[in-house]
Design a protein around this motif. Structure first.
Motif, PDB file in Angstrom:
ATOM      1  N   LEU A 117      54.294  94.463  21.494  1.00  0.00           N
ATOM      2  CA  LEU A 117      53.141  93.958  22.012  1.00  0.00           C
ATOM      3  C   LEU A 117      52.723  92.426  21.558  1.00  0.00           C
ATOM      4  O   LEU A 117      52.062  91.832  22.422  1.00  0.00           O
ATOM      5  CB  LEU A 117      52.022  94.979  21.276  1.00  0.00           C
ATOM      6  CG  LEU A 117      51.704  96.283  21.798  1.00  0.00           C
ATOM      7  CD1 LEU A 117      50.877  97.174  21.091  1.00  0.00           C
ATOM      8  CD2 LEU A 117      51.350  96.385  23.312  1.00  0.00           C
ATOM      9  N   LEU A 118      53.045  92.181  20.334  1.00  0.00           N
ATOM     10  CA  LEU A 118      52.784  90.690  19.967  1.00  0.00           C
ATOM     11  C   LEU A 118      53.815  90.016  20.586  1.00  0.00           C
ATOM     12  O   LEU A 118      53.271  88.555  20.458  1.00  0.00           O
ATOM     13  CB  LEU A 118      52.944  90.887  18.329  1.00  0.00           C
ATOM     14  CG  LEU A 118      51.768  91.747  17.447  1.00  0.00           C
ATOM     15  CD1 LEU A 118      52.212  91.897  16.234  1.00  0.00           C
ATOM     16  CD2 LEU A 118      50.597  91.054  17.836  1.00  0.00           C
ATOM     17  N   ARG A 119      54.630  90.179  21.049  1.00  0.00           N
ATOM     18  CA  ARG A 119      55.875  89.246  21.718  1.00  0.00           C
ATOM     19  C   ARG A 119      55.385  89.165  23.023  1.00  0.00           C
ATOM     20  O   ARG A 119      55.873  88.052  23.765  1.00  0.00           O
ATOM     21  CB  ARG A 119      57.042  89.624  21.626  1.00  0.00           C
ATOM     22  CG  ARG A 119      57.852  89.459  20.248  1.00  0.00           C
ATOM     23  CD  ARG A 119      59.246  89.759  20.048  1.00  0.00           C
ATOM     24  NE  ARG A 119      59.986  88.656  20.562  1.00  0.00           N
ATOM     25  CZ  ARG A 119      61.157  88.463  20.506  1.00  0.00           C
ATOM     26  NH1 ARG A 119      61.941  89.283  19.976  1.00  0.00           N
ATOM     27  NH2 ARG A 119      61.760  87.250  20.983  1.00  0.00           N
ATOM     28  N   THR A 120      54.665  90.028  23.810  1.00  0.00           N
ATOM     29  CA  THR A 120      54.407  89.843  25.257  1.00  0.00           C
ATOM     30  C   THR A 120      53.189  88.793  25.445  1.00  0.00           C
ATOM     31  O   THR A 120      52.249  88.436  24.817  1.00  0.00           O
ATOM     32  CB  THR A 120      53.696  91.477  25.793  1.00  0.00           C
ATOM     33  OG1 THR A 120      54.626  92.382  25.590  1.00  0.00           O
ATOM     34  CG2 THR A 120      53.422  91.252  27.210  1.00  0.00           C
ATOM     35  N   ALA A 121      53.567  88.075  26.495  1.00  0.00           N
ATOM     36  CA  ALA A 121      52.621  86.682  26.781  1.00  0.00           C
ATOM     37  C   ALA A 121      51.312  87.065  26.953  1.00  0.00           C
ATOM     38  O   ALA A 121      50.357  86.447  26.427  1.00  0.00           O
ATOM     39  CB  ALA A 121      53.036  86.096  27.977  1.00  0.00           C
ATOM     40  N   ASP A 122      50.914  88.506  27.731  1.00  0.00           N
ATOM     41  CA  ASP A 122      49.512  88.466  27.898  1.00  0.00           C
ATOM     42  C   ASP A 122      49.032  89.751  26.827  1.00  0.00           C
ATOM     43  O   ASP A 122      48.161  90.225  27.316  1.00  0.00           O
ATOM     44  CB  ASP A 122      49.300  88.964  29.237  1.00  0.00           C
ATOM     45  CG  ASP A 122      50.230  90.271  29.761  1.00  0.00           C
ATOM     46  OD1 ASP A 122      51.193  90.394  28.985  1.00  0.00           O
ATOM     47  OD2 ASP A 122      50.017  90.644  30.661  1.00  0.00           O
TER      48      ASP A 122
END
Length: 219
Positions: A117-122
């Motif tokens: 979740l924290l690595r996903t761009a959006d």
């Protein structure tokens, strides 16, 4: 973005200093053995995740697993120790997730979902895991500098989780909410959490061996 890291905020399992709310029905020695098992399961779980680095932020003397970094806790109140844990480990471009040692039912799969979740761009700027008692069991931040808001939030209250969420949102962060988990404070908590752990869990075995049953206490 760099690979995210996971911090485990923990207290060395010393009798009389950990899990004091288990006493009674436990003795301080029994409570310390339960705490040691919870910490061991938590460290094993984090080791199995895809985190880029793993840090044990410890109050007292306790060895970190191979491949981990160990740092002492600093600061007085828990709110400061939480904020300082982020400040002492924050790396530019790397998200940070902090958990405690009180949710041994936590799985590597759930932690990996949080990291993603924290690595996903959006994705969200922060994630917060509410606890059944009104606190929180996990806080993840894309930018560790935002943890300074923790210094303003009183801890160990039934409103701590909600106040943390409000403080993060007031800072302009988009916050994702994680599943609600029970952390281990009382004997009743310990039994409930142990039932949610896998059969090989050291915590579940410790609870079975060390936490007296209600019937035994009544005799």
């Amino acid at each position: 973005m760099s690979a995210p890291q996971i911090l485990v905020l923990a207290k060395a399992p010393v009798p009389g200093r950990v899990k004091t709310r288990l006493c009674p029905p436990c003795t301080p020695e029994q409570a310390a053995r339960v705490a040691a098992a919870a910490l061991a399961d938590t460290l094993d779980t984090v080791t199995r995740t895809a985190a880029g680095s793993r840090v044990l932020v410890v109050d007292g003397d306790h060895p970190a697993p191979p491949g981990w970094v160990s740092l002492p806790q600093r600061g007085g109140p828990l709110s400061d120790r939480l904020a300082d844990a982020f400040a002492d480990t924050g790396t530019t471009g790397a998200a940070t997730v902090l958990i405690g040692m009180d949710t041994p039912q936590l799985t590597a799969g759930l932690l990996d979902t949080i990291l993603e979740l924290l690595r996903t761009a959006d994705g969200p700027d922060a994630v917060l895991g509410p606890a059944v008692d009104g606190g929180w069991w996990a806080l993840g931040l894309r930018d560790a500098r935002h943890a300074t808001v923790l210094r303003t939030v009183p801890t160990s209250l039934t409103t701590t989780g909600q106040q943390t969420l409000t403080a993060l949102r007031r800072r302009g962060l988009r916050v994702g909410l994680l599943p609600r988990l029970r952390d281990v404070d009382t004997a009743a908590d310990a039994r409930t959490v142990a039932a949610a752990c896998p059969p090989e869990s050291r915590f579940a075995a410790a609870v079975a061996a060390e936490v007296p049953s209600i019937a035994a206490v009544a005799r």
